[in-house]
Design an enzyme around this catalytic site. Structure first.
Site, PDB file in Angstrom:
ATOM      1  CD  GLU A  20      37.042  36.895  49.299  1.00 32.88           C
ATOM      2  OE1 GLU A  20      37.751  36.004  49.394  1.00 32.88           O
ATOM      3  OE2 GLU A  20      36.719  37.802  48.369  1.00 32.88           O
ATOM      4  CD  GLU A  21      36.982  39.184  45.275  1.00 30.76           C
ATOM      5  OE1 GLU A  21      37.963  38.942  45.283  1.00 30.76           O
ATOM      6  OE2 GLU A  21      35.791  38.177  44.814  1.00 30.76           O
ATOM      7  CG  HIS A  44      39.169  37.708  40.518  1.00 31.14           C
ATOM      8  ND1 HIS A  44      40.261  37.842  41.489  1.00 31.14           N
ATOM      9  CD2 HIS A  44      38.134  37.229  41.380  1.00 31.14           C
ATOM     10  CE1 HIS A  44      39.980  37.483  42.605  1.00 31.14           C
ATOM     11  NE2 HIS A  44      38.613  37.259  42.590  1.00 31.14           N
ATOM     12  CG  ASP A 104      35.354  35.685  43.828  1.00 33.91           C
ATOM     13  OD1 ASP A 104      34.735  35.310  44.855  1.00 33.91           O
ATOM     14  OD2 ASP A 104      36.146  36.217  43.287  1.00 33.91           O
ATOM     15  CG  HIS A 149      32.749  37.556  49.022  1.00 34.44           C
ATOM     16  ND1 HIS A 149      33.027  38.396  48.065  1.00 34.44           N
ATOM     17  CD2 HIS A 149      33.407  36.470  48.683  1.00 34.44           C
ATOM     18  CE1 HIS A 149      33.555  37.496  47.018  1.00 34.44           C
ATOM     19  NE2 HIS A 149      34.076  36.556  47.708  1.00 34.44           N
ATOM     20  CD  GLU A 151      35.372  33.054  48.252  1.00 28.30           C
ATOM     21  OE1 GLU A 151      34.756  33.426  47.231  1.00 28.30           O
ATOM     22  OE2 GLU A 151      35.662  33.790  48.911  1.00 28.30           O
TER      23      GLU A 151
END
Length: 976
Positions: A200-201, A300, A168, A156, A226
């Protein structure tokens, strides 16, 4: 003769030899650990040796730099720029290829409306419907043999609002580009589909949309790339079954990295994350989830950037995926074994796979055969009178010392909970080290104290046999877990290996006793009857603690005298009852009966205990006595210690930062640390009581250092920060105050940090901190207003979200009381991509909403609209999530149908106020851009100054991430 004496001295079971062997063992384990964690950094492809691979890596690194230049969540304009760049690169790579096709969901305006279980919370009973407009980019490479089931490669390209998305999932995306470039040059046998998916998140939506595409029917296998961490090595996080694990084993020959412990932990929800692999698996695909997994406190956050990763990490993922995809694309696959797999790698050199079901069968065989063999050998040795009889004190000291170590460990863990519960987040080595050294030190002290007062003739052998019994019980329990979980507990394999090796060691000891000469015990008795004061110059001083072998001054002995002394080992039953009777384990002789006496024969040919035994028997017994402990040590200690240490490290490396996610995770990590340290201690406990004073002193020192570090050192640093979640909430139904929400772990961390912010410190702003569920703390204060839009006038935040009711027949006289109620809403939201509607009835326990309609054209008049998507649910719909692509299209047009209370409960009671059928609708809309500016009255201003302030003024021991899908949430509510 001297060489033989030296050799025997070096290998004899002595304190110094044992301590040295332990040092060598743990040194090797440490070196292997370092090698495993650093080797991948040295394996970058060189231009002169592997020009194609070098080109793929350099190109991928350049792509990564461009993709991660800014934050690019689905809710941002930067997301479109990343999409456009990827589409450009895909078209460049595919060029005029005759077997390549490209499909852009954005161009084809692909959208889906579907009912979705919360992908991040499987226990949620919240019924969710999601509308999603996709911008996935798909590439099809038609294989030479299109009849073969196809392979999907997926990653993604969206990030979270607070991260650049380097790992990510930028590395996954550029690895896909590299794979595409490789397979364009090397046409695959089977068809390959590449899915560069979006969003995706916040719902795994790009992967869900894939199954709305016709190409999804071509693929059976999937490689999902991923990042659930922020760098390091890319691990085989999950795989479908034993067949797919073996495919990984056969394909990834260079730097394989995987462990089914991760798989079990992920499926057990110890990690609160999810990947697109979940969607693919639920739709019947089989494959491999390859991901970065650590460190989660940078995951993140702003540190998920190219500055905090490396080409080595990128190459590890790229090369792993390339090896795997090339093998799958070009080979016929054996996929018959669909049982879950247990798998692990050995320091990146070798990959091992076994079916979890096969492991269960082997466990059953071990559990059945091992006690039968052990009991049989015991009965034989009893019959041949070669088994030593031991008192209950001898049999209980090992398990009691282990139990005492566990109790002390529990008390120490209570101190950790009270004083520093988040210490694992900083460095899990210190608490694990403290637990480990405390257990072995406690065992050492108790066993040696017990041996001082009640000497045991064969402590090591008893401990090994008791370890076998303990591990048999553990294996029985874990095998039951494996079976009851339908073989999903794939992380239990280390216990099977440990049990097997310890069983071999115990059975070897029992076998030696069973094959011993029965006359020896009789001779021993005769010698004690006729030579009660027997002693000679060949006998050395007995150790007061009852240790197993003698450190003999070799120069004082003749060969036959050495043999004579060794013959007595392990064959005379002597368990003394008090400190006045000092027993030597090797020789089994009561030292009180061995006083020096003139009557003891000194000559080699004199009558003595070896009378009646052949020289060959003496030699064989001598060999066992002196060297058997080495075989036992090598079976029980090195391999199990390495596997158990590696397993504990794997678990803690993946979970240590989850202590920041709540008290439950904290207790899980603490429990894993305690159990793991006990398992790490078990291999050496049968031997550790005999280590020398230097070793035990170093053990005590290491415990003191580890305990101090664990209890006293602050859990958060610049390199290991506390991750805090941010959102700014504006509830239009309660005014326009921009309330900042900061969510983090309890422990007086948040409020002191917030009180030092300039906007709070130099004003009367009140901070309200409250405890919420699971050990978390929520702090709220009124922050600076966001500047979400560029404007030439004063920004009225209430104009950001407006709700228009176009139609509502709840109170219509034309509607029958038994007829569903229908309403239409028009949400007017500026420069927005994501909103959520939540439905609730004050008079019905479950949501009465049964049907949702999303209209394609969002015009003000319903007669000008076209129905595009409708979904129904008999169980009720609690929530509607909306995701659209066009920032300029400022409206969402929604139709809602719900049941009146009469239909849901059949109650005919009067509704004088006309409120029983009311439907409450809460609206939340999200904005995710913060690292950019708006122009207000000709002046450039930051979009979310409250978040900027936190980033700029909070200590470096804090990192920040989003609490929800946007950083700013504007809320409103209406009643239909």
């Amino acid at each position: 003769m001297k060489l033989k004496s030296v050799f025997r001295s070096v290998l004899k079971y002595r304190k110094t030899n044992l301590s040295l062997l332990l040092l060598i063992t743990y040194s090797i384990i440490t070196l292997l650990y370092i090698f495993d964690h650093e080797r991948y950094k040295l394996n970058l492809p060189k231009e002169d040796e592997h020009p194609e691979f070098n080109d793929l890596l350099e190109t991928a690194w350049g792509d990564l730099q461009i993709i991660t230049a800014s934050f690019h969540p689905y809710t941002s304009k930067e997301n479109d720029k990343v999409h456009d760049y990827l589409l450009k690169r895909v078209l460049e790579i595919t060029g005029n290829s005759s077997f390549a096709s490209v499909s852009d969901d954005k161009e084809s305006e692909r959208s889906i409306l579907f009912q979705q279980q919360d992908p991040f919370n499987e226990s949620s009973r919240f019924s969710r419907v999601t509308y999603f407009e996709s911008s996935n980019i798909l590439v099809k490479l038609e294989g030479k043999n299109p009849e073969e089931e196809g392979l999907l490669l997926s990653a993604h390209f969206d990030s979270v609002p607070t991260g650049y998305g380097a790992t990510d999932d930028g590395m996954g995306v550029v690895s896909l580009l590299a794979n595409l470039k490789y397979h364009i040059k090397h046409r695959p046998n089977r068809t390959l589909i590449f899915n560069f998916n979006n969003n995706e998140e916040f719902g795994l939506l790009g992967a869900s949309t894939y199954f709305n595409h016709s190409w999804s029917n071509l693929t059976k296998y999937v490689i999902n790339l991923e990042g659930t961490g922020a760098g390091g090595k890319a691990v085989l996080f999950r795989t479908s079954d034993t067949s797919t694990a073996k495919i990984y084993q056969q394909s990834v020959k260079e730097n394989p990295f995987g462990n089914s412990i991760y798989q079990q932990g992920f499926y057990s929800r110890y990690v609160r994350s999810e990947t697109d692999y979940k969607i693919y698996e639920e739709n019947g695909m089989r494959g491999w989830d390859v991901a970065f997994y650590k460190p989660r406190n940078l995951y993140h956050t702003i540190k998920d950037s190219i500055q905090y990763t490396s080409k080595a990490s990128l190459w590890h993922m790229l090369h792993t995926s390339l090896q795997l995809s090339a093998y799958v694309a070009s080979n016929s696959l054996d996929t018959a074994d669909q049982t879950p797999a247990c798998y692990f790698d050995f320091i990146g050199l070798k990959f091992f796979v076994i079916s979890a079901k096969t492991l269960f069968y082997w466990n059953c065989i071990f559990l059945l055969v091992s006690p039968v063999v052990a009991i049989g050998l015991y009965l034989i040795s009893r019959d041949r009178m070669t088994w030593k009889s031991h008192s209950w004190l001898s049999w209980t000291r090992f398990p009691l010392s282990l139990a005492a170590g566990i109790i002390v460990q529990k008390l120490f863990s209570n101190d950790i909970i009270r004083s520093n519960p988040l210490t694992f987040s900083r460095n899990y080595f210190w608490p694990i080290s403290a637990f480990f050294t405390q257990v072995i030190f406690t065992s050492y002290v108790l066993i040696n104290c017990s041996n001082f007062f009640f000497p045991c003739a064969d402590m090591k052998s008893l401990s090994i046999i008791e370890l076998f019994i303990i591990l048999w019980t553990i294996l029985l329990f874990t095998s039951k877990l494996l079976y009851s979980s339908d073989y999903r507990y794939t992380g239990l394999y280390p216990l099977s290996i440990f049990f097997l090796l310890s069983t071999i060691a115990a059975i070897l000891r029992l076998l030696a006793l069973a094959l011993g000469m029965r006359t020896r015990k009789r001779l021993g008795r005769e010698c004690r009857d006729h030579h009660s004061n027997y002693s000679s110059h060949s006998q050395i001083d007995m150790e007061r603690d009852g240790q197993e072998n003698l450190e003999q001054p070799q120069d004082q002995f003749t060969s036959s005298q050495d043999d004579q002394a060794s013959i007595q080992d392990d064959n005379v039953s002597t368990t003394s009852a008090g400190p006045s009777h000092n027993v030597d384990e090797d020789h089994g002789m009561d030292s009180s009966s061995q006083q020096h006496d003139e009557r003891v024969p000194l000559l080699k040919g004199s009558n003595s205990m070896e009378e009646g035994l052949s020289t060959r028997e003496n030699s064989l017994k001598l060999e066992y006595t002196d060297y058997a402990w080495i075989i036992q040590f090598l079976l029980i200690v090195p391999i199990p210690s390495f596997i158990l240490f590696n397993s504990v490290d794997v678990i803690m490396d993946a979970l240590n930062h989850t202590v920041q996610e709540g008290s439950k995770a904290t207790f899980d990590v603490l429990r894993f640390g305690m159990v793991g340290s006990i398992l790490m201690a078990l291999p050496i406990l049968p031997f550790f009581y005999k280590v020398n004073y230097i070793t035990i002193s170093l053990t005590a020192l290491l415990f003191l250092i580890s305990a101090s570090k664990t209890l006293l050192v602050h859990p958060f640093t610049n390199s290991n920060p506390l991750k805090v979640r941010f959102s700014q909430n504006i509830d239009l139904s309660q005014g326009n105050a921009a309330s900042v929400h900061v969510l983090g772990r309890e422990g007086n961390f948040l409020k002191p940090m917030l009180q030092d912010l300039p906007s709070i410190k130099y004003s009367s702003t009140h901070i309200n901190c409250t405890s919420v569920t699971n050990g978390m703390e929520l702090c709220m204060y009124d922050g600076m207003q966001p500047n979400l839009l560029s404007t030439n006038g004063n920004t009225n935040i209430s104009s950001m979200v407006k709700v228009h009711v176009l139609h509502n027949n709840r109170n219509s006289t034309e509607r029958s009381p038994y007829e569903p109620i229908v309403a239409e809403l028009l949400l007017e939201v500026k420069e927005n991509r994501a909103c959520t509607l939540t439905f609730e009835s004050r008079h019905q326990a479950k949501s009465p909403v049964r049907e949702i309609t999303v209209y394609q054209k969002k015009n003000s008049a319903p007669q000008k609209t076209n129905i595009t998507k409708t979904i129904k649910s008999a169980s009720g719909i609690n929530e509607l999530q909306l995701h659209k692509l066009d920032f300029d299209q400022e409206t969402y047009h929604i139709g809602v149908q719900w049941f009146p209370k009469l239909l849901t409960d059949g109650n005919l009671e009067d509704d004088k106020l006309g409120t029983k059928d009311e439907l409450s609708v809460s609206i939340s809309c999200y904005w995710g851009e913060y690292d950019s500016e708006s122009v207000v009255n000709g002046t450039a201003v930051r979009k979310i100054p409250a978040f900027d302030e936190l980033i700029n003024y909070a200590p470096l021991s804090f990192s920040f991430t989003n609490e929800q899908k946007g950083l700013v949430i504007v809320k409103d509510a209406i009643i239909l």
